[in-house]
Design a protein around this motif. Structure first.
Motif, PDB file in Angstrom:
ATOM      1  N   SER A   1      59.749  28.365  52.151  1.00 25.76           N
ATOM      2  CA  SER A   1      59.314  29.472  52.997  1.00 25.76           C
ATOM      3  C   SER A   1      57.796  29.681  52.971  1.00 25.76           C
ATOM      4  O   SER A   1      57.183  29.772  51.911  1.00 25.76           O
ATOM      5  CB  SER A   1      60.005  30.757  52.575  1.00 25.76           C
ATOM      6  OG  SER A   1      59.503  31.805  53.352  1.00 25.76           O
TER       7      SER A   1
ATOM      8  N   LYS B   1      55.868  45.005  57.005  1.00 27.99           N
ATOM      9  CA  LYS B   1      55.884  44.043  55.894  1.00 27.99           C
ATOM     10  C   LYS B   1      54.477  43.841  55.327  1.00 27.99           C
ATOM     11  O   LYS B   1      54.296  43.744  54.116  1.00 27.99           O
ATOM     12  CB  LYS B   1      56.447  42.693  56.353  1.00 27.99           C
ATOM     13  CG  LYS B   1      57.932  42.740  56.692  1.00 27.99           C
ATOM     14  CD  LYS B   1      58.799  42.597  55.454  1.00 27.99           C
ATOM     15  CE  LYS B   1      60.258  42.419  55.797  1.00 27.99           C
ATOM     16  NZ  LYS B   1      61.008  43.686  55.731  1.00 27.99           N
TER      17      LYS B   1
ATOM     18  N   TRP C   1      60.919  41.470  50.929  1.00 27.78           N
ATOM     19  CA  TRP C   1      61.909  40.957  51.880  1.00 27.78           C
ATOM     20  C   TRP C   1      63.349  41.184  51.403  1.00 27.78           C
ATOM     21  O   TRP C   1      64.290  41.010  52.149  1.00 27.78           O
ATOM     22  CB  TRP C   1      61.662  39.470  52.167  1.00 27.78           C
ATOM     23  CG  TRP C   1      60.526  39.278  53.135  1.00 27.78           C
ATOM     24  CD1 TRP C   1      60.613  39.275  54.505  1.00 27.78           C
ATOM     25  CD2 TRP C   1      59.137  39.082  52.830  1.00 27.78           C
ATOM     26  NE1 TRP C   1      59.365  39.100  55.057  1.00 27.78           N
ATOM     27  CE2 TRP C   1      58.435  38.979  54.056  1.00 27.78           C
ATOM     28  CE3 TRP C   1      58.408  39.003  51.641  1.00 27.78           C
ATOM     29  CZ2 TRP C   1      57.049  38.797  54.121  1.00 27.78           C
ATOM     30  CZ3 TRP C   1      57.039  38.824  51.712  1.00 27.78           C
ATOM     31  CH2 TRP C   1      56.371  38.715  52.932  1.00 27.78           C
ATOM     32  N   GLY C   2      63.457  41.554  50.124  1.00 28.45           N
ATOM     33  CA  GLY C   2      64.791  41.779  49.576  1.00 28.45           C
ATOM     34  C   GLY C   2      65.629  40.516  49.556  1.00 28.45           C
ATOM     35  O   GLY C   2      66.848  40.551  49.590  1.00 28.45           O
ATOM     36  N   THR C   3      64.934  39.376  49.550  1.00 25.24           N
ATOM     37  CA  THR C   3      65.661  38.108  49.521  1.00 25.24           C
ATOM     38  C   THR C   3      65.153  37.267  48.369  1.00 25.24           C
ATOM     39  O   THR C   3      64.131  37.584  47.761  1.00 25.24           O
ATOM     40  CB  THR C   3      65.424  37.285  50.799  1.00 25.24           C
ATOM     41  OG1 THR C   3      64.006  37.123  50.950  1.00 25.24           O
ATOM     42  CG2 THR C   3      65.987  37.949  52.026  1.00 25.24           C
ATOM     43  N   GLU C   4      65.856  36.199  48.111  1.00 25.14           N
ATOM     44  CA  GLU C   4      65.398  35.296  47.067  1.00 25.14           C
ATOM     45  C   GLU C   4      64.326  34.390  47.626  1.00 25.14           C
ATOM     46  O   GLU C   4      64.318  34.049  48.792  1.00 25.14           O
ATOM     47  CB  GLU C   4      66.573  34.505  46.510  1.00 25.14           C
ATOM     48  CG  GLU C   4      67.347  35.364  45.541  1.00 25.14           C
ATOM     49  CD  GLU C   4      68.364  34.586  44.751  1.00 25.14           C
ATOM     50  OE1 GLU C   4      68.286  33.347  44.701  1.00 25.14           O
ATOM     51  OE2 GLU C   4      69.230  35.254  44.178  1.00 25.14           O
ATOM     52  N   TYR C   5      63.462  34.021  46.749  1.00 25.73           N
ATOM     53  CA  TYR C   5      62.369  33.141  47.121  1.00 25.73           C
ATOM     54  C   TYR C   5      62.886  31.727  47.348  1.00 25.73           C
ATOM     55  O   TYR C   5      63.654  31.203  46.560  1.00 25.73           O
ATOM     56  CB  TYR C   5      61.343  33.189  45.995  1.00 25.73           C
ATOM     57  CG  TYR C   5      60.416  32.021  45.906  1.00 25.73           C
ATOM     58  CD1 TYR C   5      59.476  31.787  46.909  1.00 25.73           C
ATOM     59  CD2 TYR C   5      60.467  31.164  44.818  1.00 25.73           C
ATOM     60  CE1 TYR C   5      58.616  30.722  46.813  1.00 25.73           C
ATOM     61  CE2 TYR C   5      59.597  30.099  44.718  1.00 25.73           C
ATOM     62  CZ  TYR C   5      58.676  29.872  45.714  1.00 25.73           C
ATOM     63  OH  TYR C   5      57.827  28.825  45.618  1.00 25.73           O
ATOM     64  N   SER C   6      62.457  31.156  48.468  1.00 24.37           N
ATOM     65  CA  SER C   6      62.814  29.751  48.654  1.00 24.37           C
ATOM     66  C   SER C   6      61.536  28.939  48.781  1.00 24.37           C
ATOM     67  O   SER C   6      60.552  29.387  49.370  1.00 24.37           O
ATOM     68  CB  SER C   6      63.710  29.583  49.887  1.00 24.37           C
ATOM     69  OG  SER C   6      62.920  29.292  51.006  1.00 24.37           O
TER      70      SER C   6
ATOM     71  N   TYR D   1      58.922  38.324  47.080  1.00 27.35           N
ATOM     72  CA  TYR D   1      60.035  38.158  48.030  1.00 27.35           C
ATOM     73  C   TYR D   1      61.121  39.200  47.791  1.00 27.35           C
ATOM     74  O   TYR D   1      61.652  39.804  48.716  1.00 27.35           O
ATOM     75  CB  TYR D   1      60.623  36.743  47.941  1.00 27.35           C
ATOM     76  CG  TYR D   1      59.909  35.786  48.875  1.00 27.35           C
ATOM     77  CD1 TYR D   1      60.161  35.836  50.250  1.00 27.35           C
ATOM     78  CD2 TYR D   1      58.969  34.889  48.410  1.00 27.35           C
ATOM     79  CE1 TYR D   1      59.492  34.986  51.130  1.00 27.35           C
ATOM     80  CE2 TYR D   1      58.288  34.034  49.273  1.00 27.35           C
ATOM     81  CZ  TYR D   1      58.559  34.091  50.630  1.00 27.35           C
ATOM     82  OH  TYR D   1      57.899  33.267  51.492  1.00 27.35           O
ATOM     83  N   GLU D   2      61.389  39.419  46.520  1.00 25.17           N
ATOM     84  CA  GLU D   2      62.435  40.372  46.165  1.00 25.17           C
ATOM     85  C   GLU D   2      62.061  41.783  46.616  1.00 25.17           C
ATOM     86  O   GLU D   2      62.866  42.493  47.213  1.00 25.17           O
ATOM     87  CB  GLU D   2      62.583  40.354  44.646  1.00 25.17           C
ATOM     88  CG  GLU D   2      64.010  40.427  44.164  1.00 25.17           C
ATOM     89  CD  GLU D   2      64.011  40.333  42.651  1.00 25.17           C
ATOM     90  OE1 GLU D   2      64.136  39.199  42.156  1.00 25.17           O
ATOM     91  OE2 GLU D   2      63.844  41.369  41.993  1.00 25.17           O
TER      92      GLU D   2
ATOM     93  N   GLU E   1      58.388  35.011  43.509  1.00 24.20           N
ATOM     94  CA  GLU E   1      59.770  35.483  43.399  1.00 24.20           C
ATOM     95  C   GLU E   1      59.824  37.000  43.518  1.00 24.20           C
ATOM     96  O   GLU E   1      60.654  37.557  44.233  1.00 24.20           O
ATOM     97  CB  GLU E   1      60.371  35.083  42.037  1.00 24.20           C
ATOM     98  CG  GLU E   1      60.622  33.606  41.848  1.00 24.20           C
ATOM     99  CD  GLU E   1      59.371  32.829  41.413  1.00 24.20           C
ATOM    100  OE1 GLU E   1      58.249  33.380  41.486  1.00 24.20           O
ATOM    101  OE2 GLU E   1      59.521  31.653  41.025  1.00 24.20           O
TER     102      GLU E   1
END
Ligand code: CA
Length: 223
Positions: A185, A151, A177-182, A173-174, A170
């Motif tokens: 986090s 990573k 991590w392939g996820t949405e930003y929160s 993260y995308e 955003e």
């Protein structure tokens, strides 16, 4: 380490180039005339040649024919500024043609571009004295290997490919991590902190308030 051959008969210019390329993390060898350059090329392998045209014994154009046969990318750095010479230089197989007087910062940028182009699809990325071999997942700083997690490496490559551009949280993260930003986090911030520490990028990786991060290129020493 990336090895560069500098072929330049004017010692002060040669010294200046070597000093700055060494600082940027490249290995340098200097040849002061065309014959010496040909001898060195026969014995050692190089990733790039920077060469003058007006050289004792064998001139840059002649030397270029030999360099081309070895399939090593080359950049002409010369006082010969006529259109005819520039065209001749580029059609001789050189990747680039720079006219003296020159700025070191521009030479470094062109060296980076040629190396990137030659190592196809940007497999080899450089930033100051940091070299990232994306294909082999290897990172070196000043020639020494630095171990990064996958990573961290992905984040470093993303920053290097977008240097001087603000990357929004955003998007990072995308992509990493392939996820949405929160909002809660801290994962990204912790990774950035580790990169800064491991690679001494405290000043280079800027925090952009409420937006994200940006890797900023420092100004190199100029002539
Ligand atoms: Ca010369």
């Amino acid at each position: 380490m990336i090895q560069i051959l500098i072929v330049e008969d004017e010692k002060p210019i040669s010294d200046l180039i070597r000093l700055n390329l060494t600082k940027a993390g490249y290995g340098c060898t200097c040849a002061y005339d065309g014959l010496e350059a040909a001898d060195i090329l026969e014995e050692q392998s190089f990733d790039l040649v920077i060469l003058d045209i007006m050289l004792p014994h064998v001139d840059g154009f002649e030397l270029m024919e030999y360099i081309r046969s070895l399939k090593i990318p080359a950049i002409f750095l010369t006082a010969k500024s006529s259109l005819e010479d520039r065209v001749k230089g580029l059609t001789s197989g050189a990747e680039d043609y720079m006219v003296k007087p020159f700025e070191i910062v521009e030479l470094l940028a062109r060296v980076n571009i040629v190396l990137r182009r030659y190592h196809k699809a940007g497999q080899l990325l450089t930033f100051a004295d940091i070299v990232v071999d994306a294909e082999n997942q290897k990172v070196t700083k000043a020639g020494k290997e630095v171990i990064l997690t996958p990573k961290e490496l992905g984040l470093l490559i993303l920053l290097m490919r977008n240097r001087n551009i603000t990357l929004f949280r955003e998007r990072i993260y995308e992509e990493i991590w392939g996820t949405e930003y929160s909002v809660e986090s801290r994962t990204l911030d912790l990774h950035i902190q580790r990169l800064r520490k491991k690679l001494d990028l405290k000043d280079a990786i800027k925090t952009v308030f409420k937006a994200g991060y940006r890797l900023e290129e420092a100004h190199e020493v100029s002539v």
